[in-house]
Motif scaffolding. Sequence first.
Motif, PDB file in Angstrom:
ATOM      1  N   VAL A 259       0.856  -1.184   0.000  1.00 22.89           N
ATOM      2  CA  VAL A 259       0.000   0.000   0.000  1.00 22.89           C
ATOM      3  C   VAL A 259       0.889   1.229   0.000  1.00 22.89           C
ATOM      4  O   VAL A 259       1.845   1.308   0.768  1.00 22.89           O
ATOM      5  CB  VAL A 259      -0.913   0.026   1.250  1.00 22.89           C
ATOM      6  N   ALA A 260       0.574   2.197  -0.855  1.00 19.12           N
ATOM      7  CA  ALA A 260       1.284   3.472  -0.848  1.00 19.12           C
ATOM      8  C   ALA A 260       0.636   4.354   0.212  1.00 19.12           C
ATOM      9  O   ALA A 260      -0.588   4.455   0.278  1.00 19.12           O
ATOM     10  CB  ALA A 260       1.198   4.139  -2.216  1.00 19.12           C
ATOM     11  N   ARG A 261       1.460   4.992   1.040  1.00 23.03           N
ATOM     12  CA  ARG A 261       0.962   5.889   2.086  1.00 23.03           C
ATOM     13  C   ARG A 261       1.778   7.167   2.064  1.00 23.03           C
ATOM     14  O   ARG A 261       2.938   7.172   1.680  1.00 23.03           O
ATOM     15  CB  ARG A 261       1.113   5.239   3.457  1.00 23.03           C
ATOM     16  N   CYS A 262       1.165   8.259   2.499  1.00 25.33           N
ATOM     17  CA  CYS A 262       1.837   9.557   2.509  1.00 25.33           C
ATOM     18  C   CYS A 262       1.705  10.190   3.890  1.00 25.33           C
ATOM     19  O   CYS A 262       0.736   9.926   4.611  1.00 25.33           O
ATOM     20  CB  CYS A 262       1.215  10.467   1.441  1.00 25.33           C
ATOM     21  N   SER A 263       2.659  11.061   4.205  1.00 27.44           N
ATOM     22  CA  SER A 263       2.642  11.754   5.482  1.00 27.44           C
ATOM     23  C   SER A 263       1.446  12.699   5.606  1.00 27.44           C
ATOM     24  O   SER A 263       1.082  13.089   6.708  1.00 27.44           O
ATOM     25  CB  SER A 263       3.942  12.533   5.672  1.00 27.44           C
ATOM     26  N   CYS A 264       0.792  13.052   4.504  1.00 26.50           N
ATOM     27  CA  CYS A 264      -0.371  13.945   4.550  1.00 26.50           C
ATOM     28  C   CYS A 264      -1.646  13.195   4.926  1.00 26.50           C
ATOM     29  O   CYS A 264      -2.687  13.804   5.119  1.00 26.50           O
ATOM     30  CB  CYS A 264      -0.563  14.650   3.205  1.00 26.50           C
ATOM     31  N   GLY A 265      -1.583  11.856   5.020  1.00 28.19           N
ATOM     32  CA  GLY A 265      -2.748  11.061   5.378  1.00 28.19           C
ATOM     33  C   GLY A 265      -3.332  10.276   4.215  1.00 28.19           C
ATOM     34  O   GLY A 265      -4.179   9.410   4.415  1.00 28.19           O
ATOM     35  N   TRP A 266      -2.890  10.551   3.012  1.00 27.60           N
ATOM     36  CA  TRP A 266      -3.379   9.848   1.829  1.00 27.60           C
ATOM     37  C   TRP A 266      -2.871   8.413   1.831  1.00 27.60           C
ATOM     38  O   TRP A 266      -1.779   8.118   2.295  1.00 27.60           O
ATOM     39  CB  TRP A 266      -2.868  10.568   0.574  1.00 27.60           C
ATOM     40  N   SER A 267      -3.680   7.494   1.321  1.00 29.88           N
ATOM     41  CA  SER A 267      -3.215   6.128   1.079  1.00 29.88           C
ATOM     42  C   SER A 267      -3.849   5.625  -0.198  1.00 29.88           C
ATOM     43  O   SER A 267      -4.993   5.944  -0.515  1.00 29.88           O
ATOM     44  CB  SER A 267      -3.535   5.202   2.253  1.00 29.88           C
ATOM     45  N   GLY A 268      -3.070   4.871  -0.935  1.00 28.65           N
ATOM     46  CA  GLY A 268      -3.529   4.321  -2.199  1.00 28.65           C
ATOM     47  C   GLY A 268      -4.189   2.973  -1.987  1.00 28.65           C
ATOM     48  O   GLY A 268      -4.260   2.466  -0.865  1.00 28.65           O
ATOM     49  N   PRO A 269      -4.653   2.377  -3.070  1.00 35.15           N
ATOM     50  CA  PRO A 269      -5.277   1.056  -2.964  1.00 35.15           C
ATOM     51  C   PRO A 269      -4.239  -0.029  -2.678  1.00 35.15           C
ATOM     52  O   PRO A 269      -3.060   0.127  -2.999  1.00 35.15           O
ATOM     53  CB  PRO A 269      -5.912   0.852  -4.345  1.00 35.15           C
ATOM     54  N   ALA A 270      -4.696  -1.116  -2.076  1.00 31.94           N
ATOM     55  CA  ALA A 270      -3.814  -2.264  -1.831  1.00 31.94           C
ATOM     56  C   ALA A 270      -3.513  -2.926  -3.173  1.00 31.94           C
ATOM     57  O   ALA A 270      -4.401  -3.118  -3.996  1.00 31.94           O
ATOM     58  CB  ALA A 270      -4.480  -3.250  -0.880  1.00 31.94           C
ATOM     59  N   ARG A 271      -2.236  -3.218  -3.394  1.00 34.81           N
ATOM     60  CA  ARG A 271      -1.807  -3.817  -4.658  1.00 34.81           C
ATOM     61  C   ARG A 271      -1.013  -5.083  -4.382  1.00 34.81           C
ATOM     62  O   ARG A 271      -0.240  -5.146  -3.443  1.00 34.81           O
ATOM     63  CB  ARG A 271      -0.882  -2.849  -5.412  1.00 34.81           C
ATOM     64  N   ARG A 272      -1.175  -6.057  -5.235  1.00 29.43           N
ATOM     65  CA  ARG A 272      -0.307  -7.234  -5.160  1.00 29.43           C
ATOM     66  C   ARG A 272       1.051  -6.919  -5.761  1.00 29.43           C
ATOM     67  O   ARG A 272       2.046  -7.524  -5.399  1.00 29.43           O
ATOM     68  CB  ARG A 272      -0.942  -8.421  -5.873  1.00 29.43           C
ATOM     69  N   SER A 273       1.079  -5.980  -6.683  1.00 25.58           N
ATOM     70  CA  SER A 273       2.325  -5.578  -7.320  1.00 25.58           C
ATOM     71  C   SER A 273       2.962  -4.429  -6.537  1.00 25.58           C
ATOM     72  O   SER A 273       2.399  -3.346  -6.437  1.00 25.58           O
ATOM     73  CB  SER A 273       2.045  -5.115  -8.760  1.00 25.58           C
ATOM     74  N   ARG A 274       4.147  -4.683  -5.976  1.00 25.47           N
ATOM     75  CA  ARG A 274       4.859  -3.630  -5.249  1.00 25.47           C
ATOM     76  C   ARG A 274       5.212  -2.470  -6.183  1.00 25.47           C
ATOM     77  O   ARG A 274       5.209  -1.319  -5.782  1.00 25.47           O
ATOM     78  CB  ARG A 274       6.112  -4.197  -4.609  1.00 25.47           C
ATOM     79  N   ASP A 275       5.523  -2.797  -7.443  1.00 31.67           N
ATOM     80  CA  ASP A 275       5.866  -1.761  -8.405  1.00 31.67           C
ATOM     81  C   ASP A 275       4.682  -0.806  -8.634  1.00 31.67           C
ATOM     82  O   ASP A 275       4.858   0.398  -8.715  1.00 31.67           O
ATOM     83  CB  ASP A 275       6.309  -2.387  -9.724  1.00 31.67           C
ATOM     84  N   LYS A 276       3.469  -1.337  -8.716  1.00 32.94           N
ATOM     85  CA  LYS A 276       2.282  -0.482  -8.894  1.00 32.94           C
ATOM     86  C   LYS A 276       2.063   0.391  -7.664  1.00 32.94           C
ATOM     87  O   LYS A 276       1.664   1.547  -7.774  1.00 32.94           O
ATOM     88  CB  LYS A 276       1.051  -1.316  -9.190  1.00 32.94           C
ATOM     89  N   ALA A 277       2.320  -0.134  -6.471  1.00 34.85           N
ATOM     90  CA  ALA A 277       2.192   0.657  -5.250  1.00 34.85           C
ATOM     91  C   ALA A 277       3.213   1.799  -5.253  1.00 34.85           C
ATOM     92  O   ALA A 277       2.898   2.929  -4.879  1.00 34.85           O
ATOM     93  CB  ALA A 277       2.371  -0.220  -4.013  1.00 34.85           C
ATOM     94  N   ARG A 278       4.443   1.517  -5.699  1.00 34.03           N
ATOM     95  CA  ARG A 278       5.457   2.577  -5.788  1.00 34.03           C
ATOM     96  C   ARG A 278       5.054   3.622  -6.824  1.00 34.03           C
ATOM     97  O   ARG A 278       5.261   4.814  -6.620  1.00 34.03           O
ATOM     98  CB  ARG A 278       6.821   1.975  -6.125  1.00 34.03           C
ATOM     99  N   THR A 279       4.441   3.179  -7.930  1.00 31.71           N
ATOM    100  CA  THR A 279       3.960   4.109  -8.950  1.00 31.71           C
ATOM    101  C   THR A 279       2.845   4.989  -8.382  1.00 31.71           C
ATOM    102  O   THR A 279       2.804   6.191  -8.645  1.00 31.71           O
ATOM    103  CB  THR A 279       3.457   3.339 -10.190  1.00 31.71           C
ATOM    104  N   ASP A 280       1.952   4.409  -7.578  1.00 31.13           N
ATOM    105  CA  ASP A 280       0.899   5.190  -6.920  1.00 31.13           C
ATOM    106  C   ASP A 280       1.526   6.280  -6.042  1.00 31.13           C
ATOM    107  O   ASP A 280       1.074   7.430  -6.052  1.00 31.13           O
ATOM    108  CB  ASP A 280       0.020   4.298  -6.039  1.00 31.13           C
TER     109      ASP A 280
END
Length: 55
Positions: free
Chosen positions: A26-47
């Motif tokens: 999961v991509a997460r940000c210090s501002c509180g945003w979080s992206g969708p859960a991904r099986r692909s780590r690369d897609k999470a990094r892209t998010d």
Amino acid sequence: MPQQDPSAGDPATHLATTVERGSFAVARCSCGWSGPARRSRDKARTDARSHTSAS
């Protein structure tokens, strides 16, 4: 009065990372945003990159 970190709570400061949750990333940000859960780590990094560049 104690000194505060000038970047604390500043919406212009975004520190996005990826977090492992079992077989998902999961991509997460210090501002509180979080992206969708991904099986692909690369897609999470892209998010995370997309979020920081859009902000």
